[in-house]
Scaffold this motif. Structure first.
Motif, short mmCIF file in Angstrom:
data_model
loop_
_atom_site.label_atom_id
_atom_site.label_comp_id
_atom_site.label_asym_id
_atom_site.label_seq_id
_atom_site.Cartn_x
_atom_site.Cartn_y
_atom_site.Cartn_z
N MET A 124 35.84 31.29 12.63
CA MET A 124 34.60 31.99 12.26
C MET A 124 33.77 31.17 11.27
SD MET A 124 34.50 34.68 14.06
CE MET A 124 33.12 35.57 13.37
N PHE A 125 34.42 30.64 10.24
CA PHE A 125 33.67 29.86 9.26
C PHE A 125 33.11 28.57 9.88
CE2 PHE A 125 35.80 32.42 5.88
CZ PHE A 125 34.65 32.76 5.17
N ASN A 146 32.29 28.06 12.98
CA ASN A 146 31.16 28.37 13.86
C ASN A 146 29.96 28.92 13.09
OD1 ASN A 146 32.46 27.42 16.09
ND2 ASN A 146 33.25 29.41 16.74
N ALA A 147 30.19 29.30 11.81
CA ALA A 147 29.06 29.71 10.97
C ALA A 147 28.44 28.49 10.28
CB ALA A 147 29.51 30.74 9.94
N GLY A 148 28.99 27.29 10.57
CA GLY A 148 28.37 26.07 10.07
C GLY A 148 29.09 25.37 8.93
N VAL A 158 34.00 40.56 12.26
CA VAL A 158 32.57 40.65 12.03
C VAL A 158 32.15 42.04 11.54
CG1 VAL A 158 30.29 40.51 13.13
CG2 VAL A 158 32.09 38.85 13.74
N ASN A 183 33.24 20.77 13.26
CA ASN A 183 33.36 21.57 12.03
C ASN A 183 34.79 21.98 11.72
OD1 ASN A 183 30.73 21.41 11.33
ND2 ASN A 183 30.16 23.47 12.00
N TYR A 232 31.52 35.15 2.65
CA TYR A 232 31.88 35.88 3.88
C TYR A 232 30.66 36.48 4.57
CZ TYR A 232 36.93 35.39 3.39
OH TYR A 232 38.20 34.87 3.34
N ARG A 233 29.58 36.65 3.83
CA ARG A 233 28.35 37.16 4.44
C ARG A 233 27.86 36.24 5.56
NH1 ARG A 233 27.95 41.77 5.35
NH2 ARG A 233 27.57 43.23 3.69
N SER A 234 28.38 35.00 5.59
CA SER A 234 27.96 34.08 6.64
C SER A 234 28.31 34.61 8.02
CB SER A 234 28.56 32.69 6.42
OG SER A 234 29.97 32.78 6.36
N PHE A 235 29.32 35.49 8.12
CA PHE A 235 29.60 36.07 9.43
C PHE A 235 29.94 37.57 9.41
CE2 PHE A 235 33.78 34.37 8.15
CZ PHE A 235 34.59 35.46 8.40
N LYS A 246 29.32 41.36 9.21
CA LYS A 246 28.18 42.27 9.31
C LYS A 246 28.53 43.66 8.77
CE LYS A 246 25.57 40.11 13.01
NZ LYS A 246 26.33 39.37 14.03
#
Ligand code: SAJ
Length: 419
Positions: free
Chosen positions: A18-19, A21-23, A164, A63, A185-188, A190
């Motif tokens: 997840m992290f 893929n969040a960049g 998410v 990444n 964690y707000r990077s992914f 919701k």
């Protein structure tokens, strides 16, 4: 920010993905070499919907990479610890994986690093681990480094959705620690994010699973009672649940998985006093495979078949339906409990394997079938047809999979009392 994820298991690998893929640049640290190899070649070592595409994407973007060399996670901004915290033989928590992960982090971290513990831990552990880091590094917690307990809440089979959309609790050793974690964690995430201190978040996580365990124990006690009164507990529960404020759980052959059998012990372990209800609930749930054994043996007795001559087929090995996970599975406990006493035990599980490759093969010539997991495949079986293949027609349902006792069978089920 650069992130290291320590432990690439059921939680660590999806979190790392997840992290990435969040960049973020993510390095997964894992001592199992075969896992490192697999992950680096874009292959998941766990079964989970969507994981294959998401992992491939993360690795191909550059990444995400994995390593078993601690030097490669030197000087990261964030360390996320996702190691297991199992129970030892004596039912006390084994924190050795966590401690060794914390020691590794203490060796490689830098001033200003944020350390996140996702593992489920006994209350007060995060504060203790912060002290350990202070001792090793000479840094001051809350000033030179930040630390937060951020318990995972995902359910296997739904991990990438729940990561998410679930709400999260971030317990900081200082308010600033929790704020930093929230930003990250707000990077992914919701779902909602709630901040508190680390001891509260530790207790919250353990209360959630203890709530479930104690409620299941109550349902199991009701099931046991139903046998005394000759009623069907499932009918009774359905009716009780029509009350607007009653929600009785589902009784069955037992409570398995990596969390529910263990977390109630973690919750009360560091406490000064004894906590009877939580302990007793564990005992009730642990006793359910034996109650299932009693039902099987009653049925064998009813047809005068000595157990040592009986061929018993167990359907399902996983701890819950449509999963391949056998950790603490009550099915395995049950098999162990009958193993010495019956003539032959056969097993079939569509996700795990077993001694036989199909239900038909497994029941051919058998004297009794015991349903130990609520896999979907078992819900639509044609018992009239299967019964013809069996030597003796005994059916024991540990998971309320068979709603109507099939004709021509000696049928027993957890909570299906009879006079
Ligand atoms: N079970 C029953 N009766 C019920 C519900 C469950 O007998 O009414 C049994 C299941 O068959 C299984 C065991 O309990 O053997 C546990 O199953 P589960 O679905 O309750 O839990 P897990 O272990 O798969 O996942 C739980 C979840 N926690 C809660 O629902 C409070 C999940 O959200 C957590 O992330 C996970 O534990 C964890 O890692 O802590």
């Amino acid at each position: 920010a650069e992130i290291a994820v320590i432990g690439l298991g059921y939680i660590g690998l999806p979190t790392a993905i997840m992290f990435a893929n969040a960049g973020f640049k993510v390095t997964g640290y894992e001592i199992r070499e075969e896992v490192v190899k697999k992950v680096n070649s874009g292959e998941a070592h766990i079964v989970e919907p969507e994981i294959d595409e998401l992992l491939r994407k993360a690795v191909e973007s550059g990444n995400l990479s994995a390593t078993s060399n601690p030097d490669e996670i030197t000087g990261k901004d964030v360390y996320i610890i996702c190691v297991q915290t199992p129970l030892g033989e004596d039912k006390t928590p084994n924190l050795s994986y966590l401690e060794s992960a914390v020691r590794t982090v203490a060796r490689v971290m830098k001033k200003g690093s944020l350390i996140v513990i996702e593992s489920t831990v006994p209350p007060l552990t995060t504060v203790k681990m912060a002290k350990l880091i202070e001792e090793i590094t000479g840094f001051k917690a809350g000033e030179d480094f930040y630390m937060v307990h951020a318990p995972e809440r995902v359910m296997p089979g739904r991990i990438f959705k729940e990561l998410v959309y679930n709400s999260r609790i971030f317990g900081g050793i200082t308010p600033q620690s929790a704020e930093l974690a929230e930003k990250l964690y707000r990077s992914f995430v919701k779902g909602q994010i709630f901040r508190t201190n680390s001891t509260v978040s530790e207790v919250v996580k353990l209360m959630e699973n203890t709530f479930r365990d104690v409620n299941i124990a109550l349902a199991n006690e009701f099931a046991y009672l139903a046998h005394q009164y000759g009623i069907d507990v499932f009918e009774a529960i359905e009716l009780a649940n029509t009350h607007p404020r009653v929600r009785i759980h589902v009784p069955g052959i037992g409570v398995g998985g990596h969390c529910l059998p263990k977390d109630p012990h973690l919750l009360i372990w560091p406490a000064r006093d004894d906590f009877g209800l939580i302990r007793l609930a564990r005992e009730i749930n642990d006793g359910m495979p034996l109650l299932t054994k009693d039902l099987l043996f009653e049925a064998l007795k009813a047809v005068n078949l000595p157990p040592e001559k009986a061929v018993v087929t167990v359907l399902g090995l996983a701890y819950k339906g449509d999963s391949d996970d056998t950790r603490n599975s009550p099915a395995l406990e049950f098999i162990e409990a009958i193993g010495e006493d019956v003539g032959e035990v056969r097993t079939y599980d569509p996700f795990v394997g077993g001694t036989h490759g199909s239900v038909e093969d497994a029941v051919k010539g058998a004297d009794a079938v015991v349903i130990a997991t609520d896999h979907s495949e078992f819900k639509s079986l044609d018992w009239e047809k299967l019964g013809k293949l069996m030597r003796t027609r005994i059916l024991v349902d540990g998971r309320h999979v068979v709603k109507e006792p099939p004709e021509g069978f000696i049928f027993k089920g957890i909570g299906r009392g009879e006079f």
